[in-house]
Design a protein around this motif. Structure first.
Motif, PDB file in Angstrom:
ATOM      1  N   ALA A  88     -30.979 114.257  -9.521  1.00 54.03           N
ATOM      2  CA  ALA A  88     -30.936 113.996  -8.077  1.00 54.03           C
ATOM      3  C   ALA A  88     -30.299 112.651  -7.769  1.00 54.03           C
ATOM      4  O   ALA A  88     -29.727 112.453  -6.690  1.00 54.03           O
ATOM      5  N   ALA A  89     -30.387 111.727  -8.732  1.00 54.71           N
ATOM      6  CA  ALA A  89     -29.776 110.400  -8.578  1.00 54.71           C
ATOM      7  C   ALA A  89     -28.353 110.367  -9.132  1.00 54.71           C
ATOM      8  O   ALA A  89     -27.804 109.284  -9.379  1.00 54.71           O
ATOM      9  N   ASN A  90     -27.763 111.563  -9.338  1.00 53.52           N
ATOM     10  CA  ASN A  90     -26.381 111.701  -9.810  1.00 53.52           C
ATOM     11  C   ASN A  90     -26.159 111.097 -11.190  1.00 53.52           C
ATOM     12  O   ASN A  90     -25.111 110.484 -11.452  1.00 53.52           O
ATOM     13  N   LYS A  91     -27.110 111.282 -12.071  1.00 50.52           N
ATOM     14  CA  LYS A  91     -26.981 110.758 -13.429  1.00 50.52           C
ATOM     15  C   LYS A  91     -26.705 111.883 -14.425  1.00 50.52           C
ATOM     16  O   LYS A  91     -26.909 113.059 -14.129  1.00 50.52           O
ATOM     17  N   LEU A  92     -26.222 111.488 -15.592  1.00 54.14           N
ATOM     18  CA  LEU A  92     -25.980 112.420 -16.686  1.00 54.14           C
ATOM     19  C   LEU A  92     -27.202 112.404 -17.595  1.00 54.14           C
ATOM     20  O   LEU A  92     -27.560 111.377 -18.154  1.00 54.14           O
ATOM     21  N   VAL A  93     -27.846 113.560 -17.729  1.00 54.18           N
ATOM     22  CA  VAL A  93     -29.019 113.683 -18.595  1.00 54.18           C
ATOM     23  C   VAL A  93     -28.628 114.458 -19.848  1.00 54.18           C
ATOM     24  O   VAL A  93     -28.138 115.592 -19.755  1.00 54.18           O
ATOM     25  N   ILE A  94     -28.827 113.858 -21.009  1.00 56.65           N
ATOM     26  CA  ILE A  94     -28.580 114.529 -22.283  1.00 56.65           C
ATOM     27  C   ILE A  94     -29.909 114.662 -23.003  1.00 56.65           C
ATOM     28  O   ILE A  94     -30.598 113.675 -23.245  1.00 56.65           O
ATOM     29  N   CYS A  95     -30.260 115.895 -23.334  1.00 55.43           N
ATOM     30  CA  CYS A  95     -31.579 116.178 -23.904  1.00 55.43           C
ATOM     31  C   CYS A  95     -31.460 116.845 -25.277  1.00 55.43           C
ATOM     32  O   CYS A  95     -30.671 117.784 -25.449  1.00 55.43           O
ATOM     33  N   ASP A  96     -32.229 116.360 -26.221  1.00 54.19           N
ATOM     34  CA  ASP A  96     -32.314 116.930 -27.562  1.00 54.19           C
ATOM     35  C   ASP A  96     -33.286 118.109 -27.508  1.00 54.19           C
ATOM     36  O   ASP A  96     -34.497 117.921 -27.540  1.00 54.19           O
ATOM     37  N   ARG A  97     -32.735 119.313 -27.383  1.00 54.79           N
ATOM     38  CA  ARG A  97     -33.446 120.599 -27.274  1.00 54.79           C
ATOM     39  C   ARG A  97     -33.937 120.876 -25.841  1.00 54.79           C
ATOM     40  O   ARG A  97     -34.166 119.968 -25.066  1.00 54.79           O
ATOM     41  N   TYR A  98     -34.079 122.195 -25.578  1.00 58.86           N
ATOM     42  CA  TYR A  98     -34.614 122.648 -24.291  1.00 58.86           C
ATOM     43  C   TYR A  98     -35.091 124.091 -24.472  1.00 58.86           C
ATOM     44  O   TYR A  98     -35.552 124.463 -25.558  1.00 58.86           O
ATOM     45  N   LEU A  99     -34.984 124.896 -23.449  1.00 58.93           N
ATOM     46  CA  LEU A  99     -35.526 126.248 -23.432  1.00 58.93           C
ATOM     47  C   LEU A  99     -35.027 127.112 -24.589  1.00 58.93           C
ATOM     48  O   LEU A  99     -35.779 127.916 -25.151  1.00 58.93           O
ATOM     49  N   ASP A 100     -33.746 126.975 -24.959  1.00 61.99           N
ATOM     50  CA  ASP A 100     -33.193 127.795 -26.029  1.00 61.99           C
ATOM     51  C   ASP A 100     -33.975 127.632 -27.330  1.00 61.99           C
ATOM     52  O   ASP A 100     -34.095 128.578 -28.115  1.00 61.99           O
ATOM     53  N   SER A 101     -34.509 126.438 -27.557  1.00 57.74           N
ATOM     54  CA  SER A 101     -35.310 126.213 -28.763  1.00 57.74           C
ATOM     55  C   SER A 101     -36.562 127.083 -28.762  1.00 57.74           C
ATOM     56  O   SER A 101     -36.945 127.647 -29.792  1.00 57.74           O
ATOM     57  N   SER A 102     -37.221 127.195 -27.624  1.00 57.54           N
ATOM     58  CA  SER A 102     -38.419 128.034 -27.553  1.00 57.54           C
ATOM     59  C   SER A 102     -38.083 129.502 -27.773  1.00 57.54           C
ATOM     60  O   SER A 102     -38.807 130.232 -28.463  1.00 57.54           O
ATOM     61  N   ILE A 103     -36.982 129.952 -27.182  1.00 58.98           N
ATOM     62  CA  ILE A 103     -36.571 131.342 -27.367  1.00 58.98           C
ATOM     63  C   ILE A 103     -36.282 131.619 -28.843  1.00 58.98           C
ATOM     64  O   ILE A 103     -36.676 132.657 -29.387  1.00 58.98           O
ATOM     65  N   ALA A 104     -35.619 130.657 -29.506  1.00 57.75           N
ATOM     66  CA  ALA A 104     -35.261 130.843 -30.914  1.00 57.75           C
ATOM     67  C   ALA A 104     -36.458 130.682 -31.846  1.00 57.75           C
ATOM     68  O   ALA A 104     -36.697 131.529 -32.713  1.00 57.75           O
ATOM     69  N   TYR A 105     -37.230 129.607 -31.665  1.00 58.39           N
ATOM     70  CA  TYR A 105     -38.307 129.298 -32.605  1.00 58.39           C
ATOM     71  C   TYR A 105     -39.582 130.117 -32.359  1.00 58.39           C
ATOM     72  O   TYR A 105     -40.171 130.654 -33.292  1.00 58.39           O
ATOM     73  N   GLN A 106     -40.010 130.194 -31.110  1.00 56.51           N
ATOM     74  CA  GLN A 106     -41.230 130.956 -30.842  1.00 56.51           C
ATOM     75  C   GLN A 106     -40.913 132.442 -30.602  1.00 56.51           C
ATOM     76  O   GLN A 106     -41.609 133.311 -31.095  1.00 56.51           O
ATOM     77  N   GLY A 107     -39.844 132.700 -29.847  1.00 57.35           N
ATOM     78  CA  GLY A 107     -39.479 134.085 -29.596  1.00 57.35           C
ATOM     79  C   GLY A 107     -38.998 134.792 -30.852  1.00 57.35           C
ATOM     80  O   GLY A 107     -39.480 135.881 -31.189  1.00 57.35           O
ATOM     81  N   GLY A 108     -38.039 134.163 -31.555  1.00 55.72           N
ATOM     82  CA  GLY A 108     -37.495 134.754 -32.772  1.00 55.72           C
ATOM     83  C   GLY A 108     -38.299 134.421 -34.006  1.00 55.72           C
ATOM     84  O   GLY A 108     -38.784 135.310 -34.712  1.00 55.72           O
ATOM     85  N   GLY A 109     -38.451 133.128 -34.280  1.00 56.91           N
ATOM     86  CA  GLY A 109     -39.139 132.690 -35.495  1.00 56.91           C
ATOM     87  C   GLY A 109     -40.570 133.167 -35.582  1.00 56.91           C
ATOM     88  O   GLY A 109     -41.002 133.726 -36.597  1.00 56.91           O
TER      89      GLY A 109
END
Length: 214
Positions: A88-109
């Motif tokens: 909202a403050a027009n910044k660039l947010v870079i995050c180490d992991r997000y939703l895809d990790s849960s789909i892969a690790y908990q959903g798949g793994g």
């Protein structure tokens, strides 16, 4: 100009965090306080507390659905307290992991089901997705080999010591995600040298970084 949310994803040992740190080092001088970094699980005090519970190797009795719910809870706290305000403050947010990790690790793994994990996280995130996800694609055997060679005992968490079958299921889930969402998820060949992977990542990021120069 609107802020951007970019996530880094990959299986264990793929070099994701190494490249992420190189990218952040490259960006910090030019971006200044326009750059915000986060990680999952974590990103703020409440989510970091949840992270400690999830990754503690002593918590061997944790139910797989409890684990999935804890990841979703940490994710909710992170996006509401850290990510969305920065965007909202027009910044660039870079995050180490997000939703895809849960789909892969908990959903798949964990074999809870990729659809089930996605739907559960729809409630947690209210459908909030990254503008871009960079996926580090590395065969499981190579990733586990790197972990054995490069991480000491204190760096290995509860997920690192899972079976090879678990890690193969995680990898397969990531492959499906990348095929299903090619516009958002950009795959990088993580078998290359660190320098080559780093350059590939910078090329993918460049159009998004240009937005902050306007």
């Amino acid at each position: 100009m609107a802020g951007k949310f970019i996530t880094f994803e990959g299986t264990d040992g793929a070099g994701k965090t190494t490249i992420l740190n190189m990218v952040l080092e490259y960006l910090k001088d030019t971006m200044g306080d326009q750059l915000v970094t986060s990680r999952e699980p974590g990103g703020n005090p409440i989510a970091e507390s949840i992270r400690e519970v999830i990754l503690d190797r002593q918590n061997i009795e944790m139910d797989k659905r409890t684990e999935a719910l804890l990841y979703a809870a940490a994710r909710r706290q992170n996006i509401e307290q850290t990510v969305k305000p920065a965007i909202a403050a027009n910044k660039l947010v870079i995050c180490d992991r997000y939703l895809d990790s849960s789909i892969a690790y908990q959903g798949g793994g964990r074999q809870i089901g990729e659809k089930e994990i996605y739907e559960m996280n729809q409630f947690a995130t209210e459908g909030f997705l990254p503008d871009l996800t960079i996926y580090f694609n590395l065969p499981v055997e190579e990733g586990l080999k790197r972990i054995a060679q490069n991480r000491n005992e204190n760096d290995i968490d509860r997920l690192d010591v899972e079976t090879i079958d678990f890690h193969n299921r995680v990898y397969d889930a990531y492959q499906r995600l990348a095929k299903q969402q090619p516009e958002r998820i950009k795959s990088v060949d993580a078998t290359q040298s660190i320098d080559a992977v780093y350059q590939n990542v910078l090329e993918i990021l460049q159009p998004y970084l240009e937005e902050f120069k306007k």
